[in-house]
Write a protein that holds these residues in place. Sequence first.
Motif, PDB file in Angstrom:
ATOM      1  N   ASP A   5      63.648  -5.333 -36.951  1.00 27.07           N
ATOM      2  CA  ASP A   5      63.452  -6.468 -36.045  1.00 27.07           C
ATOM      3  C   ASP A   5      64.310  -6.274 -34.791  1.00 27.07           C
ATOM      4  OD1 ASP A   5      62.300  -7.313 -38.442  1.00 27.07           O
ATOM      5  OD2 ASP A   5      62.820  -9.410 -38.094  1.00 27.07           O
TER       6      ASP A   5
ATOM      7  N   TRP B 165      60.322 -13.759 -34.016  1.00 26.15           N
ATOM      8  CA  TRP B 165      60.772 -12.370 -34.057  1.00 26.15           C
ATOM      9  C   TRP B 165      59.643 -11.420 -33.687  1.00 26.15           C
ATOM     10  CZ3 TRP B 165      57.573 -10.232 -37.719  1.00 26.15           C
ATOM     11  CH2 TRP B 165      57.187 -11.033 -38.825  1.00 26.15           C
ATOM     12  N   VAL B 166      60.046 -10.207 -33.342  1.00 25.94           N
ATOM     13  CA  VAL B 166      59.116  -9.082 -33.325  1.00 25.94           C
ATOM     14  C   VAL B 166      59.692  -8.024 -34.251  1.00 25.94           C
ATOM     15  CG1 VAL B 166      58.150  -9.497 -31.035  1.00 25.94           C
ATOM     16  CG2 VAL B 166      60.171  -8.049 -31.280  1.00 25.94           C
ATOM     17  N   ASP B 167      58.796  -7.286 -34.889  1.00 26.23           N
ATOM     18  CA  ASP B 167      59.276  -6.219 -35.773  1.00 26.23           C
ATOM     19  C   ASP B 167      58.366  -5.011 -35.715  1.00 26.23           C
ATOM     20  OD1 ASP B 167      57.028  -6.698 -37.414  1.00 26.23           O
ATOM     21  OD2 ASP B 167      58.198  -7.007 -39.231  1.00 26.23           O
TER      22      ASP B 167
ATOM     23  N   PHE C 108      53.442  -2.968 -34.522  1.00 28.98           N
ATOM     24  CA  PHE C 108      54.389  -3.858 -33.855  1.00 28.98           C
ATOM     25  C   PHE C 108      53.844  -5.273 -33.998  1.00 28.98           C
ATOM     26  CE2 PHE C 108      56.320  -5.613 -29.831  1.00 28.98           C
ATOM     27  CZ  PHE C 108      57.649  -5.468 -30.224  1.00 28.98           C
ATOM     28  N   ARG C 109      54.691  -6.216 -34.457  1.00 32.18           N
ATOM     29  CA  ARG C 109      54.188  -7.541 -34.793  1.00 32.18           C
ATOM     30  C   ARG C 109      55.059  -8.643 -34.179  1.00 32.18           C
ATOM     31  NH1 ARG C 109      53.926  -7.604 -41.274  1.00 32.18           N
ATOM     32  NH2 ARG C 109      56.185  -7.615 -40.907  1.00 32.18           N
ATOM     33  N   LEU C 110      54.413  -9.732 -33.824  1.00 32.09           N
ATOM     34  CA  LEU C 110      55.095 -10.967 -33.461  1.00 32.09           C
ATOM     35  C   LEU C 110      54.930 -11.961 -34.590  1.00 32.09           C
ATOM     36  CD1 LEU C 110      56.379 -13.158 -31.626  1.00 32.09           C
ATOM     37  CD2 LEU C 110      54.083 -13.514 -30.654  1.00 32.09           C
TER      38      LEU C 110
ATOM     39  N   ARG D 187      49.500  -8.909 -34.522  1.00 26.86           N
ATOM     40  CA  ARG D 187      49.740  -7.518 -34.916  1.00 26.86           C
ATOM     41  C   ARG D 187      49.166  -6.572 -33.861  1.00 26.86           C
ATOM     42  NH1 ARG D 187      50.486  -4.750 -39.996  1.00 26.86           N
ATOM     43  NH2 ARG D 187      50.497  -6.781 -41.058  1.00 26.86           N
TER      44      ARG D 187
ATOM     45  N   ILE E 100      58.377  -6.357 -23.384  1.00 21.84           N
ATOM     46  CA  ILE E 100      57.842  -7.299 -24.364  1.00 21.84           C
ATOM     47  C   ILE E 100      58.091  -8.716 -23.884  1.00 21.84           C
ATOM     48  CG2 ILE E 100      58.005  -8.192 -26.726  1.00 21.84           C
ATOM     49  CD1 ILE E 100      59.287  -4.739 -26.077  1.00 21.84           C
TER      50      ILE E 100
ATOM     51  N   ILE F 271      57.357 -12.748 -25.320  1.00 23.88           N
ATOM     52  CA  ILE F 271      56.879 -13.709 -26.312  1.00 23.88           C
ATOM     53  C   ILE F 271      56.712 -15.042 -25.592  1.00 23.88           C
ATOM     54  CG2 ILE F 271      57.384 -14.899 -28.474  1.00 23.88           C
ATOM     55  CD1 ILE F 271      59.368 -12.543 -29.064  1.00 23.88           C
TER      56      ILE F 271
ATOM     57  N   LEU G 136      51.767 -12.600 -27.622  1.00 21.05           N
ATOM     58  CA  LEU G 136      52.543 -11.378 -27.460  1.00 21.05           C
ATOM     59  C   LEU G 136      51.972 -10.579 -26.299  1.00 21.05           C
ATOM     60  CD1 LEU G 136      54.632  -9.244 -28.433  1.00 21.05           C
ATOM     61  CD2 LEU G 136      52.823  -8.325 -29.917  1.00 21.05           C
TER      62      LEU G 136
END
Length: 283
Positions: free
Chosen positions: A131, A146-148, A157-159, A187, A201, A203, A217
């Motif tokens: 993360d 979060w993003v991970d 890469f996900r929000l 995703r 990035i 959000i 995202l």
Amino acid sequence: MFKKTTTALACLMALFYGMAQENTLKESLIFYAPFNESTTAQVAVGDAEIYSASSRKELQNAIKGLEGSNVIFVKDIGLSGGALDFKKKGKPVVFFDAFRNMGYSKESWSGAISFWLQLDPAKDLEPGFCDPIQITDVNYNDASIWVDFTKENPRDFRLGVIGDLELWNPNKIGPDNNPALEKRLVRMKNPPFKRGEWTHIVINFSNLGADSSEYQLYVNGELQGTKKDIGDLFTWEEEKAKIFLGLNYIGLMDELSVFNQPLSAETINMVYKVKSLGLLIEP
């Protein structure tokens, strides 16, 4: 003559539009850590200092600065100055206080978070989820943004914008193959992260805690996905909330900023093209 007048008018309108976008950035900015000369935030409604702790269980013993962490501040490697360099995966955590710096509201909370990363996920990250940013008062699955990077190559890469755990996941089902969690994720497959290149990035989020919630995202100025009307409650003990940076992350981070309203697609694209937010907000 008409063509010249039309062209001049178009240029003037573009100038005024750009100025309006810059004014929106200035007026809505509530936290900005450019990491140009130090780790202290340049703009902060709350505490401007960065903190480190030996683990998440030891947050009450956190100290100012990066001593004891796996992170160093390095000058002249960032977009317009220094940047944070996360050297290895480990238990130590680095964070800013979220109290007042996130503009949190329990009833209906809106804002935006912008930052830059530089890494090759396939080569730089160690096994497991990572993360780069996680904002919460408890954990990733309980009132958290979060993003991970997912745990296996090729990494997605996900929000995640996740509401109160007891409501969305009362049985506390784990993250793997949990449809309720997947419903709340944006995703991105094959994300464009590379060594030697900065990736931007953003959000965006609106009305968190209300039925009309929405979040997006953006990566390198382009919209990757939107979630609407999830309607989870989003409850913090705000004094305990943290902006955690680089959890299990290995790579560079720069230009962290928080706004008290979502950013338009045009403004996001402008920030991406200009690179340093400081160039847009300084008089």
